[in-house]
Design a protein around this motif. Structure first.
Motif, mmCIF file in Angstrom:
data_model
loop_
_atom_site.group_PDB
_atom_site.id
_atom_site.type_symbol
_atom_site.label_atom_id
_atom_site.label_comp_id
_atom_site.label_asym_id
_atom_site.label_seq_id
_atom_site.Cartn_x
_atom_site.Cartn_y
_atom_site.Cartn_z
ATOM 1 N N ARG A 105 49.228 41.627 40.593
ATOM 2 C CA ARG A 105 49.935 42.321 41.678
ATOM 3 C C ARG A 105 51.103 43.071 41.062
ATOM 4 O O ARG A 105 51.854 42.512 40.262
ATOM 5 C CB ARG A 105 50.505 41.300 42.673
ATOM 6 C CG ARG A 105 49.537 40.828 43.714
ATOM 7 C CD ARG A 105 49.119 41.900 44.691
ATOM 8 N NE ARG A 105 50.240 42.507 45.393
ATOM 9 C CZ ARG A 105 50.771 42.044 46.521
ATOM 10 N NH1 ARG A 105 50.263 40.979 47.093
ATOM 11 N NH2 ARG A 105 51.797 42.647 47.086
ATOM 12 N N GLU A 108 57.752 45.266 42.775
ATOM 13 C CA GLU A 108 58.597 46.459 42.903
ATOM 14 C C GLU A 108 59.496 46.629 41.697
ATOM 15 O O GLU A 108 59.647 47.713 41.163
ATOM 16 C CB GLU A 108 59.433 46.371 44.181
ATOM 17 C CG GLU A 108 58.642 46.929 45.333
ATOM 18 C CD GLU A 108 59.424 47.037 46.605
ATOM 19 O OE1 GLU A 108 60.679 47.010 46.557
ATOM 20 O OE2 GLU A 108 58.760 47.122 47.637
ATOM 21 N N SER A 158 44.407 50.690 43.383
ATOM 22 C CA SER A 158 45.554 51.376 43.994
ATOM 23 C C SER A 158 45.824 50.841 45.390
ATOM 24 O O SER A 158 46.969 50.527 45.735
ATOM 25 C CB SER A 158 45.342 52.887 44.077
ATOM 26 O OG SER A 158 44.548 53.325 43.051
ATOM 27 N N GLY A 161 47.414 47.561 45.194
ATOM 28 C CA GLY A 161 48.663 47.462 44.446
ATOM 29 C C GLY A 161 48.548 46.506 43.272
ATOM 30 O O GLY A 161 49.421 45.669 43.040
ATOM 31 N N GLU A 162 47.447 46.655 42.540
ATOM 32 C CA GLU A 162 47.191 45.750 41.405
ATOM 33 C C GLU A 162 46.895 46.558 40.156
ATOM 34 O O GLU A 162 46.447 47.702 40.238
ATOM 35 C CB GLU A 162 45.968 44.859 41.710
ATOM 36 C CG GLU A 162 46.172 43.913 42.868
ATOM 37 C CD GLU A 162 44.894 43.182 43.260
ATOM 38 O OE1 GLU A 162 43.939 43.143 42.457
ATOM 39 O OE2 GLU A 162 44.852 42.665 44.389
#
Ligand SMILES: Cc1cc2nc3c(=O)[nH]c(=O)nc-3n(C[C@H](O)[C@H](O)[C@H](O)COP(=O)(O)O)c2cc1C
Length: 193
Positions: A105, A108, A158, A161-162
């Protein structure tokens, strides 16, 4: 088992584990596979982010990946060149009874991204050692097939989010290679006052 007692078999497992590239066709029992997968979640992970994700890649998806790899490899559209490239790609992608994609993962903060990637690598090593303990070999792979756009799309990297940390081929070894030469640890360690 008393987890505070020394366990020499851990060192033996670490030292004897080899990257396996030739597998027997015997399937891995479902329960054994889950036992191996379970080892991943025990890896150290800072802030308990549990960043590892694992996709078990089925045969249909593996065919798609082999097609994509062959298309990328073949130097021409000539059917015989394509067929040869497909054969070679299938030999790679279909080489083991189980194929996993291990992903991470994407956090941020850049600092967390580094830590999470480190944690997922630790999880991969856990998987490899747990498999080895069951007599099952692994091959951590970051070769061309892992870098194809089709692989990104198949794994929905995408959207999810990996990022891909690698493919892990698993199966009972057809043969175990000699250990590659490694330098003594003293070459890599220094003492500071
Ligand atoms: C992040 C990573 C990526 C790797 N990718 C590949 C690869 O693409 N192809 C390959 O043949 N081996 C790959 N390997 C396996 C190494 O080649 C292998 O670990 C090394 O030769 C030492 O052999 P051993 O694992 O038997 O000790 C990879 C290993 C790691 C840690």
């Amino acid at each position: 088992m008393d987890s505070t007692k020394p366990n020499p078999s851990i060192i033996t497992a670490i030292q004897s584990r080899r990257t396996i590239k030739e597998f027997r066709s015997d399937r891995i029992p479902e329960q054994t596979l889950w036992q191996i997968l379970d080892a991943a979640r025990w890896a150290p992970n800072h802030r308990l982010t549990e960043p590892w994700r694992i996709a078990i890649i089925g045969m249909q998806s593996r065919e798609e990946l082999a097609d994509a790899l062959a298309r990328q490899t073949a130097s021409s559209q000539d059917p015989s060149v394509l067929a040869k490239a497909k054969e070679e790609a299938q030999r790679k992608v279909m080489s083991s009874p189980v194929l996993l994609a291990v992903t991470c993962r994407i956090a941020e903060s850049p600092a967390q991204q580094v830590e999470d990637l480190a944690a997922v690598c630790a999880a991969v090593q856990n998987l490899q050692l747990a498999a080895w303990g069951e007599g099952i070999g692994t091959h951590w792979n970051t070769g061309r097939v892992t870098r194809l756009p089709e692989t990104d799309a198949l794994l929905q990297l995408s959207e999810r989010g990996e990022e891909l940390v690698g493919f892990l081929y698993l199966g009972y070894p057809a043969q175990v290679p000699e250990p590659p030469k490694r330098r003594p640890i003293q070459d890599f360690v220094r003492n500071l006052p």
